[in-house]
Design a protein around this motif. Structure first.
Motif, PDB file in Angstrom:
ATOM      1  N   ASP A  35       0.835  -1.212   0.000  1.00  0.00           N
ATOM      2  CA  ASP A  35       0.000   0.000   0.000  1.00  0.00           C
ATOM      3  C   ASP A  35       0.870   1.263   0.000  1.00  0.00           C
ATOM      4  O   ASP A  35       1.977   1.229  -0.520  1.00  0.00           O
ATOM      5  N   ASN A  36       0.387   2.309   0.596  1.00  0.00           N
ATOM      6  CA  ASN A  36       1.077   3.596   0.482  1.00  0.00           C
ATOM      7  C   ASN A  36       2.079   3.854   1.605  1.00  0.00           C
ATOM      8  O   ASN A  36       1.865   3.427   2.740  1.00  0.00           O
ATOM      9  N   ILE A  37       3.126   4.591   1.270  1.00  0.00           N
ATOM     10  CA  ILE A  37       4.065   5.056   2.294  1.00  0.00           C
ATOM     11  C   ILE A  37       3.279   5.955   3.245  1.00  0.00           C
ATOM     12  O   ILE A  37       2.515   6.816   2.812  1.00  0.00           O
ATOM     13  N   ARG A  38       3.438   5.724   4.548  1.00  0.00           N
ATOM     14  CA  ARG A  38       2.711   6.548   5.514  1.00  0.00           C
ATOM     15  C   ARG A  38       3.452   7.876   5.705  1.00  0.00           C
ATOM     16  O   ARG A  38       4.661   7.879   5.963  1.00  0.00           O
ATOM     17  N   ILE A  39       2.714   8.972   5.550  1.00  0.00           N
ATOM     18  CA  ILE A  39       3.339  10.301   5.635  1.00  0.00           C
ATOM     19  C   ILE A  39       2.760  11.068   6.808  1.00  0.00           C
ATOM     20  O   ILE A  39       1.540  11.146   6.962  1.00  0.00           O
ATOM     21  N   ASP A  40       3.636  11.643   7.623  1.00  0.00           N
ATOM     22  CA  ASP A  40       3.195  12.545   8.675  1.00  0.00           C
ATOM     23  C   ASP A  40       3.655  13.950   8.260  1.00  0.00           C
ATOM     24  O   ASP A  40       4.828  14.303   8.425  1.00  0.00           O
ATOM     25  N   GLN A  41       2.696  14.724   7.698  1.00  0.00           N
ATOM     26  CA  GLN A  41       3.068  16.007   7.067  1.00  0.00           C
ATOM     27  C   GLN A  41       3.721  16.976   8.057  1.00  0.00           C
ATOM     28  O   GLN A  41       4.646  17.701   7.698  1.00  0.00           O
ATOM     29  N   SER A  42       3.259  16.985   9.319  1.00  0.00           N
ATOM     30  CA  SER A  42       3.830  17.972  10.245  1.00  0.00           C
ATOM     31  C   SER A  42       5.286  17.620  10.565  1.00  0.00           C
ATOM     32  O   SER A  42       6.121  18.498  10.788  1.00  0.00           O
ATOM     33  N   CYS A  45       8.545  10.115  -8.389  1.00  0.00           N
ATOM     34  CA  CYS A  45       7.118  10.021  -8.099  1.00  0.00           C
ATOM     35  C   CYS A  45       6.730  10.881  -6.896  1.00  0.00           C
ATOM     36  O   CYS A  45       5.633  10.750  -6.362  1.00  0.00           O
ATOM     37  N   MET A  46       7.637  11.772  -6.472  1.00  0.00           N
ATOM     38  CA  MET A  46       7.326  12.606  -5.304  1.00  0.00           C
ATOM     39  C   MET A  46       7.235  14.073  -5.713  1.00  0.00           C
ATOM     40  O   MET A  46       7.889  14.502  -6.667  1.00  0.00           O
ATOM     41  N   SER A  47       6.457  14.825  -4.952  1.00  0.00           N
ATOM     42  CA  SER A  47       6.435  16.274  -5.195  1.00  0.00           C
ATOM     43  C   SER A  47       6.295  17.011  -3.866  1.00  0.00           C
ATOM     44  O   SER A  47       5.807  16.460  -2.872  1.00  0.00           O
ATOM     45  N   TRP A  48       6.733  18.244  -3.869  1.00  0.00           N
ATOM     46  CA  TRP A  48       6.715  19.091  -2.670  1.00  0.00           C
ATOM     47  C   TRP A  48       6.369  20.507  -3.120  1.00  0.00           C
ATOM     48  O   TRP A  48       7.081  21.081  -3.955  1.00  0.00           O
ATOM     49  N   ASP A  49       5.248  21.011  -2.590  1.00  0.00           N
ATOM     50  CA  ASP A  49       4.838  22.352  -3.021  1.00  0.00           C
ATOM     51  C   ASP A  49       5.179  23.405  -1.960  1.00  0.00           C
ATOM     52  O   ASP A  49       4.638  24.509  -1.970  1.00  0.00           O
ATOM     53  N   GLY A  50       6.052  23.056  -1.039  1.00  0.00           N
ATOM     54  CA  GLY A  50       6.402  23.989   0.029  1.00  0.00           C
ATOM     55  C   GLY A  50       5.602  23.740   1.287  1.00  0.00           C
ATOM     56  O   GLY A  50       5.954  24.200   2.372  1.00  0.00           O
ATOM     57  N   LYS A  51       4.508  22.971   1.146  1.00  0.00           N
ATOM     58  CA  LYS A  51       3.658  22.703   2.326  1.00  0.00           C
ATOM     59  C   LYS A  51       3.387  21.210   2.488  1.00  0.00           C
ATOM     60  O   LYS A  51       3.406  20.676   3.568  1.00  0.00           O
ATOM     61  N   GLU A  52       3.128  20.574   1.342  1.00  0.00           N
ATOM     62  CA  GLU A  52       2.678  19.193   1.422  1.00  0.00           C
ATOM     63  C   GLU A  52       3.560  18.283   0.561  1.00  0.00           C
ATOM     64  O   GLU A  52       3.905  18.637  -0.579  1.00  0.00           O
TER      65      GLU A  52
END
Ligand code: HEM
Ligand code: HEM
Ligand code: SF4
Ligand code: SF4
Length: 424
Positions: free
Chosen positions: A229-236, A275-282
């Motif tokens: 499944d998906n990599i678990r991400i903790d945005q904070s 396959c990754m992206s970063w918009d400065g926040k997420e």
């Protein structure tokens, strides 16, 4: 006073790193026969050739593997090492020992061998270096009866399976690598000791794609933990890395100023599948494209974790260059469940072994057999479905061919009807 002058190998004591020459000299104080080892080694450096005969296997009764024969080709000059056999000893899963056990092992080895060891050899085994033929049965008895320890594998048989320390310490572990290794060791015990194989066969188990035991490069059958499944991400927590509150790579690259952590440069742009992206926040991951390389997780282990639907990828066919060149293993089952006594894994291994024993030439590893006969033959024999991961590079290893039974009407064709549609 040293028995031989050893100016050439003395050079290997210089420099800041540990020196095996110093170790042997220290050990020679209690084991004088090691003076002969130093003497022969010096001569090998002078002559630029080895003075060991090719050893082969000197086993113990009932076992085909486990002890690697080693004889000096100058036994008169160096009688102390006329025999200097290497004993492979089955290591524990994850390399855990207690001091009582290690003390017992070292006492035995001081008594019955040279006292020199190599922890751990590239097979994974504990390697006890240098003993005489008449000590072998005694060593075997003490290991098995007093220490509950088996010999390792050597020669054309199953080599001692090895694994990383997995779930016992490592939060990345997707599978219980130690349990799998233990189960494979017990299940294939006969193959370890009573050789029936064309050549060696290695099973190595890594808990996650970081592959700390280098299974993908070193084993005929690699079992590597992964997730579906998906990599678990903790945005904070991602933000905490970006703001410099947390050290990337858990501080592993400390000691040099690499500048401020740059998530785009150090993570996003280094993702092999982009396959990754970063918009400065997420932080976003297109998990369908992720190859589970572990890079992003290694850099930000507190923010990213493997998914929860865990299992293993099976790969087959790695080897070091001896007969044919080096090869990495090929994925044969992208995802397999790892539960209970791992019957799904054994089923695949049994089919691979059957095919290899049937068709493998003497000293042909299974990877070479796949190279010689083709992936298609291996797939046919094992009944595994072809998957895109098996394509090494376009055009070089086509493995899908139609059988006559797959094609409606078979190979027969009404030529007249065909030519009517496609006139010459
Ligand atoms: C009678 C007509 C055609 C014949 C006899 C023919 C024959 C072939 C052959 C022999 C190959 C190589 C296959 C291989 O390497 O295994 C090939 C590949 C290819 N053909 Fe055709 N072709 C025909 C028509 C077309 C047409 C109309 C197109 C495109 C509009 C096309 C596009 C391609 C492409 C893209 C490949 C490469 C496929 C790959 O890389 O795997 N072909 N063709
Ligand atoms: C500067 C332009 C081009 C270059 C440098 C180029 C280069 C190549 C190369 C190196 C291959 C062999 C690849 C391989 O077999 O592994 C190839 C195959 C092929 N190219 Fe091109 N190509 C160009 C333009 C085109 C164009 C404009 C078309 C079609 C309109 C085309 C159609 C194909 C096809 C169908 C094949 C596969 C043929 C086969 O293997 O059977 N190429 N090309
Ligand atoms: S292979 Fe993965 S699970 Fe095993 S020790 Fe290395 S990082 Fe941990
Ligand atoms: S694990 Fe590797 S492939 Fe997957 S998202 Fe992270 S860097 Fe990209």
């Amino acid at each position: 006073m040293a028995k031989f002058k050893t100016p050439l190998i003395d050079e290997l004591e210089k420099g800041p790193w540990p020196s095996f020459v110093s170790d042997i000299k220290r050990q020679a104080k209690t084991k004088p026969e090691l003076e002969d080892l130093l003497g022969q080694l010096e001569l090998s450096y002078k002559d630029k050739e080895t003075h060991w005969k090719h050893g082969g296997i000197v086993g113990v009764f009932g076992y085909g593997g486990g002890v690697i024969g080693r004889y000096s080709d100058m036994p008169k000059e160096f009688p102390g090492i006329a025999h200097f056999h290497t004993v492979r000893v089955n290591q524990t899963g994850g390399f855990y020992y207690n001091t009582k056990y290690l003390g017992q092992l070292m006492d035995m080895w001081e008594r019955r061998g040279s006292g020199l060891t190599n922890f751990h050899g590239s097979t994974g085994d504990m390697v006890l270096l240098g003993t005489q033929t008449d000590q072998l049965e005694e060593i075997f008895w003490e290991l098995t009866h007093d220490m509950n320890t088996d010999l390792g594998g050597s020669g054309g048989n199953l080599r001692t399976p090895s694994c990383c320390l997995g779930m016992s310490r490592c939060e990345y572990a997707c599978i219980d690598s130690q349990a799998i290794c233990q189960e494979m060791t017990m299940a294939y015990q006969d193959e370890l000791h009573r050789p029936a194989f064309p050549y060696k066969f290695k099973i190595k188990v890594s808990g996650c794609p970081n592959d700390c035991v280098a299974a993908i490069a070193r084993s005929d059958c690699a079992i590597i933990g992964t997730w579906k499944d998906n990599i678990r991400i903790d945005q904070s927590t991602v933000a905490a890395y970006v703001n410099g509150e947390l050290k990337p790579n858990a501080g592993a690259h400390a000691g040099r100023d690499w500048g401020k952590f740059d998530i785009v440069k150090e993570v996003i742009n280094l993702c092999p599948t982009k396959c990754m992206s970063w918009d400065g926040k997420e932080l976003k991951i297109n998990n369908k494209e992720c190859t589970r390389c572990m890079h992003c997780i290694n850099v930000m282990p507190r923010a990213l974790r493997p998914g929860v639907d865990k299992g293993a990828t099976l790969l087959c066919g790695a080897k070091a260059p001896i007969l044919e060149g080096q090869r990495l293993a090929t994925v044969i089952v992208p995802f397999i469940k790892t539960e209970g006594t791992f019957e799904e894994i054994k089923e695949v291994i049994n089919k691979l072994l059957d095919w290899w024993m049937e068709h493998g030439k003497n000293r042909e590893r299974i990877g070479e057999l796949i190279g010689r006969m083709g992936m298609r033959e291996m797939l046919k024999a094992t009944g595994l479905p072809p998957v895109p991961q098996m394509v090494k590079e376009p055009r070089s290893n086509p493995y899908i061919f139609w059988e006559e039974s797959d094609v409606p009407g078979g190979w027969t064709r009404d030529l007249a009807a065909f030519r009517k549609k496609h006139p010459l």
